[in-house]
Motif scaffolding. Structure first.
Motif, PDB file in Angstrom:
ATOM      1  N   MET A 196      34.524  40.669  -4.087  1.00 33.34           N
ATOM      2  CA  MET A 196      34.840  41.572  -5.191  1.00 33.34           C
ATOM      3  C   MET A 196      34.211  41.077  -6.490  1.00 33.34           C
ATOM      4  N   LYS A 197      34.270  39.777  -6.722  1.00 35.00           N
ATOM      5  CA  LYS A 197      33.654  39.210  -7.931  1.00 35.00           C
ATOM      6  C   LYS A 197      32.167  39.549  -7.985  1.00 35.00           C
ATOM      7  N   ARG A 198      31.507  39.408  -6.850  1.00 33.82           N
ATOM      8  CA  ARG A 198      30.068  39.680  -6.805  1.00 33.82           C
ATOM      9  C   ARG A 198      29.759  41.149  -7.077  1.00 33.82           C
ATOM     10  N   MET A 199      30.616  42.021  -6.581  1.00 34.52           N
ATOM     11  CA  MET A 199      30.397  43.454  -6.790  1.00 34.52           C
ATOM     12  C   MET A 199      30.604  43.832  -8.256  1.00 34.52           C
ATOM     13  N   VAL A 200      31.651  43.302  -8.868  1.00 40.61           N
ATOM     14  CA  VAL A 200      31.908  43.576 -10.287  1.00 40.61           C
ATOM     15  C   VAL A 200      30.784  42.994 -11.140  1.00 40.61           C
ATOM     16  N   TYR A 201      30.406  41.764 -10.862  1.00 40.18           N
ATOM     17  CA  TYR A 201      29.332  41.070 -11.593  1.00 40.18           C
ATOM     18  C   TYR A 201      28.038  41.889 -11.522  1.00 40.18           C
ATOM     19  N   LEU A 245      25.635  43.929  -1.339  1.00 47.14           N
ATOM     20  CA  LEU A 245      26.271  42.618  -1.446  1.00 47.14           C
ATOM     21  C   LEU A 245      27.085  42.230  -0.219  1.00 47.14           C
ATOM     22  N   ALA A 246      27.736  43.204   0.425  1.00 46.34           N
ATOM     23  CA  ALA A 246      28.493  42.867   1.630  1.00 46.34           C
ATOM     24  C   ALA A 246      27.542  42.491   2.762  1.00 46.34           C
ATOM     25  N   SER A 247      26.361  43.100   2.783  1.00 49.16           N
ATOM     26  CA  SER A 247      25.385  42.729   3.821  1.00 49.16           C
ATOM     27  C   SER A 247      24.875  41.319   3.583  1.00 49.16           C
ATOM     28  N   GLN A 248      24.587  40.981   2.335  1.00 51.16           N
ATOM     29  CA  GLN A 248      24.121  39.616   2.022  1.00 51.16           C
ATOM     30  C   GLN A 248      25.235  38.604   2.257  1.00 51.16           C
ATOM     31  N   PHE A 249      26.475  39.005   2.003  1.00 51.74           N
ATOM     32  CA  PHE A 249      27.627  38.108   2.162  1.00 51.74           C
ATOM     33  C   PHE A 249      27.802  37.684   3.618  1.00 51.74           C
ATOM     34  N   ALA A 250      27.288  38.488   4.532  1.00 47.69           N
ATOM     35  CA  ALA A 250      27.410  38.189   5.965  1.00 47.69           C
ATOM     36  C   ALA A 250      26.316  37.240   6.451  1.00 47.69           C
ATOM     37  N   GLN A 270      41.579  39.140 -13.780  1.00 48.26           N
ATOM     38  CA  GLN A 270      40.490  38.557 -12.986  1.00 48.26           C
ATOM     39  C   GLN A 270      39.195  39.326 -13.191  1.00 48.26           C
ATOM     40  N   GLU A 271      39.307  40.645 -13.217  1.00 47.70           N
ATOM     41  CA  GLU A 271      38.111  41.468 -13.371  1.00 47.70           C
ATOM     42  C   GLU A 271      37.470  41.242 -14.733  1.00 47.70           C
ATOM     43  N   ASN A 272      38.290  41.153 -15.768  1.00 46.77           N
ATOM     44  CA  ASN A 272      37.756  40.925 -17.109  1.00 46.77           C
ATOM     45  C   ASN A 272      37.066  39.571 -17.214  1.00 46.77           C
ATOM     46  N   GLN A 273      37.595  38.574 -16.517  1.00 45.28           N
ATOM     47  CA  GLN A 273      36.960  37.254 -16.512  1.00 45.28           C
ATOM     48  C   GLN A 273      35.568  37.322 -15.887  1.00 45.28           C
ATOM     49  N   VAL A 274      35.458  38.063 -14.790  1.00 44.25           N
ATOM     50  CA  VAL A 274      34.159  38.220 -14.125  1.00 44.25           C
ATOM     51  C   VAL A 274      33.181  38.952 -15.045  1.00 44.25           C
ATOM     52  N   ILE A 275      33.662  39.991 -15.707  1.00 44.94           N
ATOM     53  CA  ILE A 275      32.813  40.780 -16.604  1.00 44.94           C
ATOM     54  C   ILE A 275      32.272  39.901 -17.729  1.00 44.94           C
ATOM     55  N   GLU A 276      33.142  39.095 -18.328  1.00 51.57           N
ATOM     56  CA  GLU A 276      32.707  38.228 -19.429  1.00 51.57           C
ATOM     57  C   GLU A 276      31.727  37.162 -18.942  1.00 51.57           C
ATOM     58  N   GLN A 277      31.975  36.625 -17.740  1.00 51.00           N
ATOM     59  CA  GLN A 277      31.063  35.629 -17.179  1.00 51.00           C
ATOM     60  C   GLN A 277      29.695  36.240 -16.916  1.00 51.00           C
ATOM     61  N   ALA A 278      29.683  37.466 -16.392  1.00 48.89           N
ATOM     62  CA  ALA A 278      28.421  38.151 -16.128  1.00 48.89           C
ATOM     63  C   ALA A 278      27.644  38.358 -17.419  1.00 48.89           C
ATOM     64  N   LYS A 279      28.316  38.812 -18.458  1.00 49.73           N
ATOM     65  CA  LYS A 279      27.654  39.050 -19.743  1.00 49.73           C
ATOM     66  C   LYS A 279      27.055  37.762 -20.302  1.00 49.73           C
ATOM     67  N   GLU A 280      27.807  36.665 -20.180  1.00 51.67           N
ATOM     68  CA  GLU A 280      27.321  35.380 -20.683  1.00 51.67           C
ATOM     69  C   GLU A 280      26.117  34.896 -19.884  1.00 51.67           C
ATOM     70  N   ASP A 281      26.198  35.007 -18.558  1.00 48.14           N
ATOM     71  CA  ASP A 281      25.082  34.578 -17.702  1.00 48.14           C
ATOM     72  C   ASP A 281      23.823  35.387 -17.992  1.00 48.14           C
TER      73      ASP A 281
END
Length: 371
Positions: free
Chosen positions: A53-58, A89-94, A316-327
Motif C-alpha cells: 500500500m505504501k508503494r502504491m500511495v507513493y 507495483l503488485a507485479s513487481q512486488f511478486a 500512515q497515508e499522510n506520512q507516505v505522501i510527505e516522504q514521497a514529496k521529500e524524496d
C-alpha cells in the motif's frame, strides 16, 4: 435436382466459444475491498500488505509530481501511471531482486521499486545519457520506446537465464496495443518453444493511445493469445493488487521450476493521457467510462481492505505522501545538479573509435563547448 448440402468441416463458432470460456477474469478483492475469492488469497504478512500500500500511495504522488514537473519544463517525456498502480507495483512486488525487468515507457515505477534511483528516472525522462546508466546490481534495462520490442528482448534474457541455470525470471510489460505488434508474437513464441523463464505482462488499459482495444483484435481477451504460442495465459483484474500479485507469484514459480513462460493480461485503466506530449483523452474516452473506472481505483479498493483489517490509517497515508514529496524534491535536485549533456558526449558515447566524419564534427562541437 436437389442441391448438394455443403459439408461443415469444423464448427468455427463452437471452437471460438470453447477458447473464450477458458479465460475468466481472476479477482480477489471487489471494488469495496471485500474478499470474493478466499481460495486465491496470496500468503502475505501484515507488514507486506502495508508495504504494498505504501508503494502504491507513493507512486500516485510520484505521478502527480512528475506531471507537474513536466508542465514546468523540468521533465521531458512522461507517460502518466495513475490507475495502473496495482498492475505495475503488485507485479513487481511478486519478484525477487535477481529477477530482470524489461520495461515499456510507462513502467518507470517498477524500475524504481526494483532499485533504480529516482534521480536516474528523472534523467531518463530528460533524455540524459546518465539516466540510462543503470547501477550495478539493479536488474532493469532502460524503458523501451519501440512498441513491443521488449518482448523479444525478454525472451532472449530469459533463455540466457535458463542456459545459466539461474533461479530467476525475466519480466516484461506492454499495453493492449503492443499485442498487435509482430514482436509480441515472436517473443512469446520463442520463449514458449524453449520453455524460457519469462513472464509477459499485458497491461490492458483499453486504449492504445486513442485506439480502443476492441479495434485492436477480434480476440475476446488478450490473454488467450497465449494459446497460439502453446503457453498458458491468464486474465486478471488489474485494479486488484492481491489478484495481480497472486498470478505473477504463481507464474514466477512455474518459470523457475522449468515450466516455461506465462502471458498475463491485467485489466486496468490509465486515468491520465497516454503521454504528456499533447494527447487529449477526452477526444476518445467518454466521461461515463472514466467515471466507471474511477470507482475501481486500486488505491481506494486496497485502502478499504486494509482499513477493515486495522492495517491502514489516514496518518500512515499522510506520512507516505510527505516522504514521497521529500524524496522527489531531493531526486529532482540531484538531477538538476548532474552536468548538462553535451553534443560531444553523444558522439563519444556512441563510438570508441570515431569515424572520420564524426572526428570532424567532434572537433567543431568541442570548440563551441569550450567557449
Amino acid at each position: 435436382m436437389a442441391s448438394k448440402q455443403q459439408k461443415v468441416l469444423f464448427e468455427a463458432q463452437k471452437q471460438l466459444d470453447s477458447v473464450n470460456e477458458q479465460f475468466k477474469t481472476l479477482q480477489i478483492l471487489n471494488e469495496e475491498g471485500e474478499v470474493v475469492n478466499e481460495a486465491a488469497m496470496p500468503e502475505l504478512t501484515d507488514d507486506q500488505l502495508q508495504e504494498l500500500m505504501k508503494r502504491m500511495v507513493y507512486t500516485r504522488i510520484l505521478d502527480q509530481r512528475s506531471i507537474s514537473l513536466n508542465r514546468q519544463g523540468r521533465l521531458g517525456f512522461y507517460a502518466p501511471t495513475a490507475g495502473q498502480e496495482a498492475s505495475q507495483l503488485a507485479s513487481q512486488f511478486a519478484l525477487e531482486k535477481e529477477d530482470f525487468i524489461l520495461p515499456g515507457y510507462r513502467d518507470v515505477p517498477q524500475m524504481v521499486w526494483h532499485g533504480l534511483p529516482l534521480s536516474k528516472a528523472f534523467l531518463f525522462s530528460r533524455g540524459h545519457f546518465a539516466g540510462n546508466q543503470i547501477p550495478e546490481g539493479v536488474n532493469v534495462i532502460s524503458p523501451q520506446i519501440i512498441i513491443g520490442a521488449q518482448y523479444i528482448q525478454c525472451a532472449g534474457v530469459a533463455l540466457g537465464m535458463k542456459k545459466n541455470n539461474a533461479k530467476s525470471v525475466a519480466v516484461t510489460y506492454t499495453g493492449d496495443g503492443g499485442t498487435s505488434q509482430g514482436d509480441f508474437y515472436e517473443g512469446i513464441n520463442f520463449a514458449g518453444a524453449y520453455k524460457a523463464p519469462a513472464i509477459f505482462i499485458v497491461q490492458n488499459n483499453r486504449f492504445a493511445i486513442s485506439t480502443p482495444v476492441e479495434a485492436q483484435s477480434a480476440s475476446r481477451t488478450l490473454a488467450q493469445k497465449a494459446v497460439a504460442a502453446g503457453i498458458p495465459g491468464v486474465q486478471v483484474d488489474g485494479m486488484d493488487p492481491l489478484a495481480v500479485y497472486a498470478v505473477v507469484k504463481e507464474a514466477r514459480e512455474r518459470a523457475i521450476n522449468g515450466e516455461g513462460p506465462t502471458l498475463i493480461e491485467t485489466l486496468t485503466y490509465r486515468y491520465g493521457p497516454h503521454t504528456m506530449a499533447g494527447d487529449d483523452p477526452t477526444r476518445y474516452r467518454t466521461a461515463d467510462l472514466d467515471n466507471e473506472w474511477e470507482k475501481k481505483d486500486p488505491l481506494v479498493r486496497f485502502r478499504k481492505f486494509l482499513e477493515k483489517k486495522g492495517l491502514w490509517s489516514e496518518e500512515q497515508e499522510n506520512q507516505v505522501i510527505e516522504q514521497a514529496k521529500e524524496d522527489i524534491k531531493e531526486a529532482i535536485k540531484e538531477a538538476d545538479n548532474t552536468p548538462k549533456q553535451k553534443v560531444t558526449d553523444l558522439i563519444t558515447n556512441m563510438f570508441e573509435t570515431l569515424p572520420p566524419n564524426l572526428e570532424e564534427q567532434y572537433e567543431i562541437y568541442a570548440e563551441k563547448e569550450s567557449k
